[in-house]
Design a protein around this motif. Sequence first.
Motif, short mmCIF file in Angstrom:
data_model
loop_
_atom_site.label_atom_id
_atom_site.label_comp_id
_atom_site.label_asym_id
_atom_site.label_seq_id
_atom_site.Cartn_x
_atom_site.Cartn_y
_atom_site.Cartn_z
N ILE A 59 0.87 -1.19 0.00
CA ILE A 59 0.00 0.00 0.00
C ILE A 59 0.90 1.24 0.00
O ILE A 59 1.77 1.37 0.87
CB ILE A 59 -0.91 0.04 1.25
N SER A 60 0.71 2.12 -0.97
CA SER A 60 1.57 3.31 -1.08
C SER A 60 0.74 4.59 -1.09
O SER A 60 -0.39 4.61 -1.61
CB SER A 60 2.39 3.25 -2.38
N LEU A 61 1.32 5.63 -0.52
CA LEU A 61 0.64 6.93 -0.46
C LEU A 61 1.51 7.99 -1.14
O LEU A 61 2.71 8.09 -0.87
CB LEU A 61 0.42 7.32 1.00
N ILE A 62 0.90 8.76 -2.00
CA ILE A 62 1.57 9.85 -2.70
C ILE A 62 0.95 11.15 -2.20
O ILE A 62 -0.28 11.34 -2.31
CB ILE A 62 1.40 9.71 -4.23
N THR A 63 1.78 12.01 -1.62
CA THR A 63 1.24 13.26 -1.05
C THR A 63 1.90 14.46 -1.71
O THR A 63 3.09 14.45 -2.02
CB THR A 63 1.50 13.32 0.47
N GLY A 64 1.12 15.49 -1.91
CA GLY A 64 1.59 16.72 -2.54
C GLY A 64 0.39 17.56 -2.88
O GLY A 64 -0.52 17.70 -2.06
N PRO A 65 0.35 18.13 -4.09
CA PRO A 65 -0.82 18.96 -4.47
C PRO A 65 -2.14 18.21 -4.30
O PRO A 65 -3.16 18.83 -4.01
CB PRO A 65 -0.53 19.30 -5.93
N GLN A 66 -2.13 16.88 -4.49
CA GLN A 66 -3.29 16.10 -4.08
C GLN A 66 -2.80 14.80 -3.44
O GLN A 66 -1.62 14.43 -3.56
CB GLN A 66 -4.27 15.83 -5.23
N THR A 67 -3.69 14.13 -2.77
CA THR A 67 -3.34 12.89 -2.06
C THR A 67 -3.85 11.70 -2.86
O THR A 67 -5.04 11.63 -3.20
CB THR A 67 -3.97 12.90 -0.65
N ILE A 68 -2.92 10.79 -3.15
CA ILE A 68 -3.22 9.66 -4.03
C ILE A 68 -2.80 8.38 -3.31
O ILE A 68 -1.65 8.25 -2.88
CB ILE A 68 -2.44 9.79 -5.36
N LEU A 69 -3.72 7.44 -3.19
CA LEU A 69 -3.41 6.15 -2.57
C LEU A 69 -3.29 5.13 -3.69
O LEU A 69 -4.14 5.05 -4.57
CB LEU A 69 -4.53 5.76 -1.61
N VAL A 70 -2.22 4.34 -3.64
CA VAL A 70 -2.04 3.30 -4.67
C VAL A 70 -2.10 1.94 -4.00
O VAL A 70 -1.23 1.57 -3.23
CB VAL A 70 -0.71 3.46 -5.42
N ASP A 71 -3.14 1.24 -4.30
CA ASP A 71 -3.52 -0.06 -3.74
C ASP A 71 -3.95 0.10 -2.28
O ASP A 71 -3.47 0.98 -1.55
CB ASP A 71 -2.43 -1.12 -3.91
N THR A 72 -4.88 -0.75 -1.90
CA THR A 72 -5.55 -0.59 -0.60
C THR A 72 -5.39 -1.81 0.31
O THR A 72 -6.02 -1.88 1.36
CB THR A 72 -7.05 -0.33 -0.81
N GLY A 73 -4.54 -2.76 -0.11
CA GLY A 73 -4.37 -3.98 0.69
C GLY A 73 -5.60 -4.87 0.61
O GLY A 73 -6.55 -4.61 -0.13
N GLY A 74 -5.58 -5.94 1.41
CA GLY A 74 -6.72 -6.85 1.46
C GLY A 74 -7.80 -6.33 2.39
O GLY A 74 -7.57 -5.39 3.16
N PRO A 75 -8.99 -6.96 2.38
CA PRO A 75 -10.09 -6.50 3.24
C PRO A 75 -9.71 -6.44 4.71
O PRO A 75 -10.22 -5.61 5.46
CB PRO A 75 -11.19 -7.55 2.99
N TRP A 76 -8.80 -7.33 5.12
CA TRP A 76 -8.37 -7.38 6.52
C TRP A 76 -7.53 -6.16 6.92
O TRP A 76 -7.24 -5.97 8.08
CB TRP A 76 -7.57 -8.66 6.75
N ASP A 77 -7.12 -5.33 5.95
CA ASP A 77 -6.29 -4.15 6.22
C ASP A 77 -7.11 -2.90 6.53
O ASP A 77 -6.53 -1.82 6.69
CB ASP A 77 -5.40 -3.84 5.00
#
Lengths: 239, 239
Positions: free
Chosen positions: A72-90
Amino acid sequence: MAVMYLVCKPPNKSHRRRRSLTQAEMNANRSIRKSESGLSSEISGQPYSVSVLKEGYCTAESDGTFRADGTISLITGPQTILVDTGGPWDRDFLVAKLKEKGLTPENVATVVGTHGHSDHVGNLGLFPNAKIIVGCDISVGDRYLPNQLAEGEPYPIDDFVSVIPTPGHMGRDVSVLVKGTSEGTVLVAGDLFERCHDEDSWKELSENPQIQESNRQMALQIADVIIPGHGPLFRVHRE
Amino acid sequence: MAVMYLVCKPPNKSHRRRRSLTQAEMNANRSIRKSESGLSSEISGQPYSVSVLKEGYCTAESDGTFRADGTISLITGPQTILVDTGGPWDRDFLVAKLKEKGLTPENVATVVGTHGHSDHVGNLGLFPNAKIIVGCDISVGDRYLPNQLAEGEPYPIDDFVSVIPTPGHMGRDVSVLVKGTSEGTVLVAGDLFERCHDEDSWKELSENPQIQESNRQMALQIADVIIPGHGPLFRVHRE
């Protein structure tokens, strides 16, 4: 969803892939080396920084099952972008990690699922109001937007962040390219790469190894750092 | 996720499909008619009943976008099984519909995502403790279980409910077969069928139309009622 495919061509007709192959061929004599050492999971940048919120893994258990989760990766800056969300247990883990960053799910503008496997798209429902990109489908609420990802064209979020088509592991995978970090260009690659040294396993996990191999080679030409789906991020050295 | 593919063969090597094609050929002279009329979205049965919680749709808008959502179905009986979870925007709707049935998300033992598109797997995260089946991947928490779905073998839940491989729309789609309802055998089919009369559109939405066509023919031979991904359920008449 039905919509995107109305404008999508099969990935093996991709303009982008044809261009990428040409670039790969032009660079065929360059020596490429991959290395996990000396990299932090927090990469600062201007205007975008990249953080690995959870490092994916895949380990065989003695009972024949596997323990696995997607990065699970997070990109932060002018906007916030999440790349992949893990499994339901996350779910609770992900909310807590966002909170550590001073964020709530409502602050995430765009969520990218690199591909539709359960360990990558398990928590899309935390973000009902975000722009959702899963593979080549782009939606805001139930409104699906035309795009050319499955025809091989990138989908730029702005001048620094783009979603690019990288199929092979599944039929319509995407990766997220972030320019301008302190480590150069970062590619959040989903399962295009399992981990740094995955030559023993990635083909067995691929729906189309030939197309995936082309996209792996393209990735190694354009990225300085790759965040893979099931292991630590790694650096690409082109010599 | 990586695990399942270690035991998965490409779907075009499916034993099941080969058997199904043979059955389809044997039945080639039978006349098949599909009809939406006279069916309730609540089908009682013994031991399992099937309810359509949300009927999927896909409509073109004047601005070039599409409004779309996937059908959400609930199977109740000895255990509670949800088939597809709608898009991320359906989170509150889904919780409310379950409540109408006297259920909470914790009561759902098994969640099936027929395929990994965002309008079908948008709310897996409501069910962190359920058995999760998305395409050919079966997991409980982060533990992925060996199975033969991608090799063409059904995954029986019990004597009355089975997950069966029906690829084509994507590379590793599944459907859920429920026997013993008041309407006969019900197939919750994801986007194997868009809707009852989808001959104008399904191929454009398919990653592999040839394989999907084989599985559509198989489905029309074994199901009395089909619940499609983007339209009302329909009856299959074999004469």
